[in-house]
Design an enzyme around this catalytic site. Structure first.
Site, PDB file in Angstrom:
ATOM      1  N   HIS A  55     -21.828   3.048  15.488  1.00  0.00           N
ATOM      2  CA  HIS A  55     -22.404   1.722  15.184  1.00  0.00           C
ATOM      3  C   HIS A  55     -21.326   0.642  15.262  1.00  0.00           C
ATOM      4  CE1 HIS A  55     -26.319   3.118  14.220  1.00  0.00           C
ATOM      5  NE2 HIS A  55     -26.046   3.650  13.045  1.00  0.00           N
ATOM      6  N   HIS A  66     -29.273   3.446  17.232  1.00  0.00           N
ATOM      7  CA  HIS A  66     -29.731   4.835  17.129  1.00  0.00           C
ATOM      8  C   HIS A  66     -30.341   5.360  18.426  1.00  0.00           C
ATOM      9  CE1 HIS A  66     -29.930   4.376  12.520  1.00  0.00           C
ATOM     10  NE2 HIS A  66     -28.817   4.968  12.886  1.00  0.00           N
ATOM     11  N   HIS A 122     -20.976   9.237  13.420  1.00  0.00           N
ATOM     12  CA  HIS A 122     -22.177   8.436  13.667  1.00  0.00           C
ATOM     13  C   HIS A 122     -21.918   6.955  13.349  1.00  0.00           C
ATOM     14  CE1 HIS A 122     -26.610   7.663  13.566  1.00  0.00           C
ATOM     15  NE2 HIS A 122     -26.238   6.730  12.696  1.00  0.00           N
ATOM     16  N   GLU A 123     -21.351   6.698  12.195  1.00  0.00           N
ATOM     17  CA  GLU A 123     -21.149   5.306  11.775  1.00  0.00           C
ATOM     18  C   GLU A 123     -20.129   4.583  12.659  1.00  0.00           C
ATOM     19  OE1 GLU A 123     -23.209   3.958   9.720  1.00  0.00           O
ATOM     20  OE2 GLU A 123     -24.150   5.873   9.248  1.00  0.00           O
TER      21      GLU A 123
END
Lengths: 97, 192
Positions: free
Chosen positions: B132, B138, B128-129
């Site tokens: 980013h 998101h 997930h990170e």
């Protein structure tokens, strides 16, 4: 909380406002002075939050919404509409440094 | 999928290589370094398999593109961690390259050996990170890696079509990318 609707005042509601502000749903310049009133800004923030995260849109602090709020999550804000998006605040700071 | 405001991305020519390193000072000891490195390697490989970007681990933390560390509480970026659960991690949009994980969590790479009810899957959060770091914000899609929340003992590390389309909108497609999600018509040249 299920009965909380616009105009009511419940101790602790300010914590929900702080959460919604933290993650980009409640647009307010400062996060230090949230009231415990269930006001229009909270209702609008809840609608944004519920819509964005695929919850039933009620504008209330219903159990599904509170359950979502206590689920562990990433610290980055959700929306790209807030002017306080921390990634870019930091980008500016880091560039200056 | 959602981009950060201004749609920032790493602005190098394709195909590009980004380096990453772990902070020696800001590390956890409940998992071995080998376990942490392997979890991140799998996470980076997932993204590298769909875009023409590769990731290489280096030892020089100061000169690397992506800096990974585990931090407690206030750690200098104005976004203090909050202890067990709550906020798990955060990272920065391109091209800052900082990936911070909350050292207070019970990080796990194998739920058979980590029995804690508050254990959090490191690979899922790492994946997930990294999204980013690459420029994705998101997603609203619960099945997507870029959905913001993750319950303890849940695993969501496989990229969803939403994640893939988002990151390929920024960097183009990896020429070797073939998946159950893809159609021939979706295959694009690596124009980023």
């Amino acid at each position: 909380l299920n009965n909380a609707r616009r105009g009511t005042k419940i101790t602790g509601i300010s914590q929900f406002k702080r959460y919604l502000h933290r993650f980009g749903y409640l647009l307010q310049k400062s996060n230090t002075s949230f009231s415990d009133e269930f006001d229009a800004t909270l209702e609008l923030a809840l609608v944004r939050y519920q819509r964005n995260l695929g919850l039933q849109v009620t504008g209330k602090l219903d159990s599904n919404t509170v359950s979502q709020m206590i689920t562990p999550r990433c610290g980055d804000p959700d929306t790209n509409t807030t002017p306080h998006h921390h990634n870019h605040v930091h980008k500016t700071r880091l560039t200056k440094n | 999928f959602v981009f950060f405001p201004g749609k920032p991305r790493w602005s190098r020519s394709m195909p590009m290589t980004l380096t990453y390193a772990f902070s020696r000072e800001n590390m956890i000891h409940s998992l071995s370094m080998k376990e942490i490195r392997e979890a991140f390697q799998r996470a980076f490989t997932r993204w590298a398999s769909v875009i023409p970007v590769s990731f290489v681990e280096v030892s020089d933390f100061e000169l690397t593109d992506i800096k990974i560390g585990f931090y407690n509480g206030e750690h200098g970026d104005g976004e203090p961690f909050d202890g067990v659960l709550g906020v798990l991690a955060h990272s920065f949009s391109p091209e800052i390259g900082r990936l911070h994980l909350d050292a207070a969590e019970t990080w796990a790479v194998d739920f058979r050996s980590t029995t804690s009810e508050v254990a959090v899957d490191l690979e899922s959060v790492a994946t997930h990170e990294i999204g980013h770091l690459l420029g994705l914000s998101h997603s609203s899609l619960k099945e997507a890696v870029m959905y913001p929340s993750l319950r303890p003992r849940d695993k969501r590390a496989d990229l969803n079509i939403d994640d893939i389309k988002g990151v390929q909108s920024l960097y183009g497609s990896n020429p070797n990318f073939r998946s159950e999600w893809s159609l021939e018509s979706d295959m694009s040249a690596n124009q980023g």
